[in-house]
Design an enzyme around this catalytic site. Sequence first.
Site, PDB file in Angstrom:
ATOM      1  N   TYR A  72       0.833  -1.207   0.000  1.00  0.00           N
ATOM      2  CA  TYR A  72       0.000   0.000   0.000  1.00  0.00           C
ATOM      3  C   TYR A  72       0.866   1.255   0.000  1.00  0.00           C
ATOM      4  O   TYR A  72       0.537   2.240  -0.645  1.00  0.00           O
ATOM      5  CB  TYR A  72      -0.952   0.027   1.210  1.00  0.00           C
ATOM      6  CG  TYR A  72      -1.905   1.194   1.128  1.00  0.00           C
ATOM      7  CD1 TYR A  72      -3.054   1.111   0.325  1.00  0.00           C
ATOM      8  CD2 TYR A  72      -1.645   2.397   1.779  1.00  0.00           C
ATOM      9  CE1 TYR A  72      -3.912   2.186   0.200  1.00  0.00           C
ATOM     10  CE2 TYR A  72      -2.506   3.477   1.655  1.00  0.00           C
ATOM     11  CZ  TYR A  72      -3.641   3.362   0.863  1.00  0.00           C
ATOM     12  OH  TYR A  72      -4.480   4.437   0.728  1.00  0.00           O
ATOM     13  N   PHE A 124      -5.933  23.021 -24.333  1.00  0.00           N
ATOM     14  CA  PHE A 124      -6.266  21.603 -24.468  1.00  0.00           C
ATOM     15  C   PHE A 124      -7.537  21.358 -23.651  1.00  0.00           C
ATOM     16  O   PHE A 124      -7.736  21.979 -22.606  1.00  0.00           O
ATOM     17  CB  PHE A 124      -5.135  20.673 -24.008  1.00  0.00           C
ATOM     18  CG  PHE A 124      -5.490  19.233 -24.255  1.00  0.00           C
ATOM     19  CD1 PHE A 124      -5.481  18.717 -25.551  1.00  0.00           C
ATOM     20  CD2 PHE A 124      -5.904  18.410 -23.226  1.00  0.00           C
ATOM     21  CE1 PHE A 124      -5.877  17.408 -25.800  1.00  0.00           C
ATOM     22  CE2 PHE A 124      -6.295  17.094 -23.473  1.00  0.00           C
ATOM     23  CZ  PHE A 124      -6.287  16.603 -24.763  1.00  0.00           C
ATOM     24  N   THR A 125      -8.361  20.438 -24.114  1.00  0.00           N
ATOM     25  CA  THR A 125      -9.708  20.236 -23.559  1.00  0.00           C
ATOM     26  C   THR A 125      -9.721  20.067 -22.038  1.00  0.00           C
ATOM     27  O   THR A 125     -10.286  20.895 -21.316  1.00  0.00           O
ATOM     28  CB  THR A 125     -10.355  19.002 -24.222  1.00  0.00           C
ATOM     29  OG1 THR A 125      -9.447  17.904 -24.095  1.00  0.00           O
ATOM     30  CG2 THR A 125     -10.622  19.258 -25.710  1.00  0.00           C
ATOM     31  N   ASP A 215       2.920  21.147 -20.055  1.00  0.00           N
ATOM     32  CA  ASP A 215       2.112  19.973 -20.327  1.00  0.00           C
ATOM     33  C   ASP A 215       3.055  19.101 -21.140  1.00  0.00           C
ATOM     34  O   ASP A 215       3.221  19.296 -22.351  1.00  0.00           O
ATOM     35  CB  ASP A 215       0.852  20.353 -21.105  1.00  0.00           C
ATOM     36  CG  ASP A 215       0.010  19.135 -21.438  1.00  0.00           C
ATOM     37  OD1 ASP A 215       0.556  18.014 -21.405  1.00  0.00           O
ATOM     38  OD2 ASP A 215      -1.178  19.293 -21.738  1.00  0.00           O
ATOM     39  N   LYS A 258       0.835   8.811 -23.261  1.00  0.00           N
ATOM     40  CA  LYS A 258       1.441   9.176 -24.544  1.00  0.00           C
ATOM     41  C   LYS A 258       2.950   8.862 -24.512  1.00  0.00           C
ATOM     42  O   LYS A 258       3.312   7.720 -24.705  1.00  0.00           O
ATOM     43  CB  LYS A 258       1.182  10.655 -24.853  1.00  0.00           C
ATOM     44  CG  LYS A 258      -0.250  10.944 -25.305  1.00  0.00           C
ATOM     45  CD  LYS A 258      -1.191  11.183 -24.161  1.00  0.00           C
ATOM     46  CE  LYS A 258      -2.528  11.727 -24.585  1.00  0.00           C
ATOM     47  NZ  LYS A 258      -3.123  12.636 -23.619  1.00  0.00           N
ATOM     48  N   ARG A 382     -11.595  17.492 -33.821  1.00  0.00           N
ATOM     49  CA  ARG A 382     -10.898  18.481 -32.989  1.00  0.00           C
ATOM     50  C   ARG A 382     -11.218  19.837 -33.603  1.00  0.00           C
ATOM     51  O   ARG A 382     -10.420  20.457 -34.272  1.00  0.00           O
ATOM     52  CB  ARG A 382      -9.373  18.240 -32.974  1.00  0.00           C
ATOM     53  CG  ARG A 382      -8.961  17.001 -32.199  1.00  0.00           C
ATOM     54  CD  ARG A 382      -8.774  17.192 -30.705  1.00  0.00           C
ATOM     55  NE  ARG A 382      -9.930  16.945 -29.869  1.00  0.00           N
ATOM     56  CZ  ARG A 382      -9.867  16.468 -28.637  1.00  0.00           C
ATOM     57  NH1 ARG A 382      -8.720  16.097 -28.098  1.00  0.00           N
ATOM     58  NH2 ARG A 382     -10.952  16.350 -27.906  1.00  0.00           N
ATOM     59  N   PHE A 448     -17.601  16.793 -26.184  1.00  0.00           N
ATOM     60  CA  PHE A 448     -17.237  15.935 -27.321  1.00  0.00           C
ATOM     61  C   PHE A 448     -17.208  14.459 -26.974  1.00  0.00           C
ATOM     62  O   PHE A 448     -17.408  13.610 -27.840  1.00  0.00           O
ATOM     63  CB  PHE A 448     -15.873  16.364 -27.894  1.00  0.00           C
ATOM     64  CG  PHE A 448     -14.752  16.312 -26.893  1.00  0.00           C
ATOM     65  CD1 PHE A 448     -14.533  17.377 -26.035  1.00  0.00           C
ATOM     66  CD2 PHE A 448     -13.933  15.201 -26.799  1.00  0.00           C
ATOM     67  CE1 PHE A 448     -13.508  17.333 -25.101  1.00  0.00           C
ATOM     68  CE2 PHE A 448     -12.897  15.149 -25.874  1.00  0.00           C
ATOM     69  CZ  PHE A 448     -12.690  16.223 -25.017  1.00  0.00           C
TER      70      PHE A 448
END
Length: 457
Positions: A72, A124-125, A215, A258, A382, A448
């Site tokens: 844990y 970015f969303t 980011d 990514k 997009r 979206f």
Amino acid sequence: MNKYVAEPYKVKVVEPIAVTTWEQRKKAIEEAGYNTFLLRSKDVYIDLLTDSGTTAMSDDQWAGMNLGDEAYAGSENFYNLLKAVKEVYGYEYVIPTHQGRGAENLLSQLTIKPGDYIPGNMYFTTTRAHQELNGGTFRDVIIDEAHDSDSEYLFKGNICLDKLKSLIEEVGAEKIPYICMAVTVNLAGGQPVSMQNLKDVYALAGKHHIKVMFDATRCVENAYFIKKREAGYENKSIADILKEMMSYSDGCTMSGKKDCLVNIGGFLAVNDEELYTRATQMVVMYEGMPSYGGLAGRDMEAMARGIYEAIDYHYIHHRISQVQFLGDKLIEAGVPVVRPIGGHAVFLDARKFLPHLEQEKFPAQSLAAEIYLKSGVRTMERGIVSAGRDKEGNHHKPALELVRLTIPRRVYSYAHLEVVADAIIDLYQEREKIKGLEFVYESPVLRFFTARFKHVD
Ligand SMILES: *Cc1c(COP(=O)(O)O)cnc(C)c1O
């Protein structure tokens, strides 16, 4: 030498994919409300919806999955992750999160007060949604070239220093908790930021005591473009370029799905001990202990190994080469795409593809649905649908109205991409038959993902 480099890996496990008929696809896309997010993956032939979490992991990563230390607290895999982030990116403190937006949530809640402004190189969303949820206002300070799909400028992800300076003058540095700098810029077409721009922004921010947070989702792809396009970097390793890039920031949010080559995971990394301590207090509310943050030990191990694999030149060279291959095929056939071709995807310019449809008829959404219907290839809108509505309830109307063909890492072959190109080239010949769409259902945030549509005449 081949223009497009061959795969630097061989295949050990295969997954069969669905071959469907036009009738089956027609039924599937109607049931999905013309939203490719709502299709079932079993009905998809080649899935270019996203490169997020769709990576094929290596045998070494899978081996690491069997070494999960599922304690844990204080899992050994956490320390391996910490070491990887420190060695490869250079940040001091790391908090794992279940994925990128978990880190965005922590950063936004910890630093943004109502009335603040967050400058960024294009929105970015999920990033903007978290900034707004905390009372902040996003301001786009990317260079103008980024909004022009025809501009061949090599670093369309750059921040415009004059726009940034004007914002600082307008609202005051104390109202800017940090600058959010994406490397590369997803919604601009996977476009990179130059090292010079990273340096300049960091220097300007430093003068005003404003933090720069990356980011870092596609930071390895950004490093590759610097190597290929920026003078003085051609002989440097991806690892050295990446380390230098990250040195012009105070921390980052990361979607490990990514450029860390995993199916799930992310983290917040910072150099500031005080911010880190506050993040450890908050992460227990949303994710879990600061030493696992919503991830199993095995997931952290796979991410730690993926961080090292991604900086191998052969890996990243092949990745970008695949994207370029698809882009070149479409350009040769005259299909309108965002240029230059970016790092993770080829973006169709739906305004030019479907000039007969105004933006309120959601041309990119409609095009994505038609591509699926024609070929079984799944892509993503997009454009205006992804951009959502402003505080007054009006559509944000982005200059770029795009369909993204996103290439998963190490998953598809050049032959698959040839099939994709042929289908889109065929569709381009019959483009005037494509109709617009209207909403049947629209969720108030990040619409979206779940919106449903029907055709308008
Ligand atoms: C995917 C992505 C995110 C969010 O990460 P998730 O892991 O999907 O939560 C943030 N920024 C960019 C540029 C992304 O592409």
